[in-house]
Enzyme design. Structure first.
Site, PDB file in Angstrom:
ATOM      1  N   SER A 141       0.830  -1.192   0.000  1.00 42.90           N
ATOM      2  CA  SER A 141       0.000   0.000   0.000  1.00 42.90           C
ATOM      3  C   SER A 141       0.868   1.247   0.000  1.00 42.90           C
ATOM      4  CB  SER A 141      -0.883   0.003   1.253  1.00 42.90           C
ATOM      5  OG  SER A 141      -1.540   1.246   1.398  1.00 42.90           O
ATOM      6  N   TYR A 154      -1.289  -0.110  10.340  1.00 43.39           N
ATOM      7  CA  TYR A 154      -1.487  -0.574   8.968  1.00 43.39           C
ATOM      8  C   TYR A 154      -0.262  -0.203   8.118  1.00 43.39           C
ATOM      9  CZ  TYR A 154      -3.440  -0.822   4.243  1.00 43.39           C
ATOM     10  OH  TYR A 154      -3.659  -1.105   2.922  1.00 43.39           O
TER      11      TYR A 154
END
Length: 157
Positions: A141, A154
């Site tokens: 990501s 995250y």
């Protein structure tokens, strides 16, 4: 890469990038083994994939547990005969300020987002070596470079 009749084990397949990838892979002739924790979504996805690639299938479970992550590789081989491509796409956000998280929250995010990739990859490598090859794709990501608010765990994973 010619994907016709290649077996692709795809984690995080029930929504988002994973769902789109599963449909695109099936459209290119790949046999998709879709993995995610939400069975109803997987059933719907595999019904769509099967119209393009009839042998496509799914496994429903928690990739944040080592036993299930490793089982997915073995079960794909058992059902479909091989694993040509492993796509580690599963990921979970947390959406919490770091001071509102716990060690257990951090462990869960790391298990799903990072360790599941380790577990599936280490399970797939011997099989791919035995088969004479394969490909492993790890989806990441942009959050790893630019951390969004409330997503430090995250981003770290």
């Amino acid at each position: 890469m010619n994907l016709r009749d290649k077996v692709v084990l795809l984690t995080g397949a029930s929504s988002g990038i994973g769902r789109d990838a599963a449909l695109a892979l099936a459209a290119r002739g790949a046999v998709v083994m879709a993995l995610a924790p939400r069975e109803e979504r997987l059933r719907s996805l595999v019904a769509e994939c099967s119209a393009l690639s009839p042998r496509s299938d799914f496994l429903c479970g928690d990739l944040g547990t080592r036993a299930f992550a490793e089982h997915c590789v073995d079960e794909t081989r058992r059902r479909l005969g091989r694993v040509d491509v492993l796509v580690n796409n599963a990921g979970m956000p947390l959406h919490k300020q770091i001071y509102h998280t716990s060690v257990e929250d951090a462990q869960r995010v790391m298990d799903v987002n990072f360790m599941s990739c380790v577990w599936t990859t280490f399970a797939a490598i011997p099989l791919m070596l035995e088969q004479g090859g394969g490909a492993i794709v790890n989806v990441s990501s942009f959050a790893a470079l630019v951390t969004p608010p409330r997503e430090s765990l995250y981003a770290a994973s």
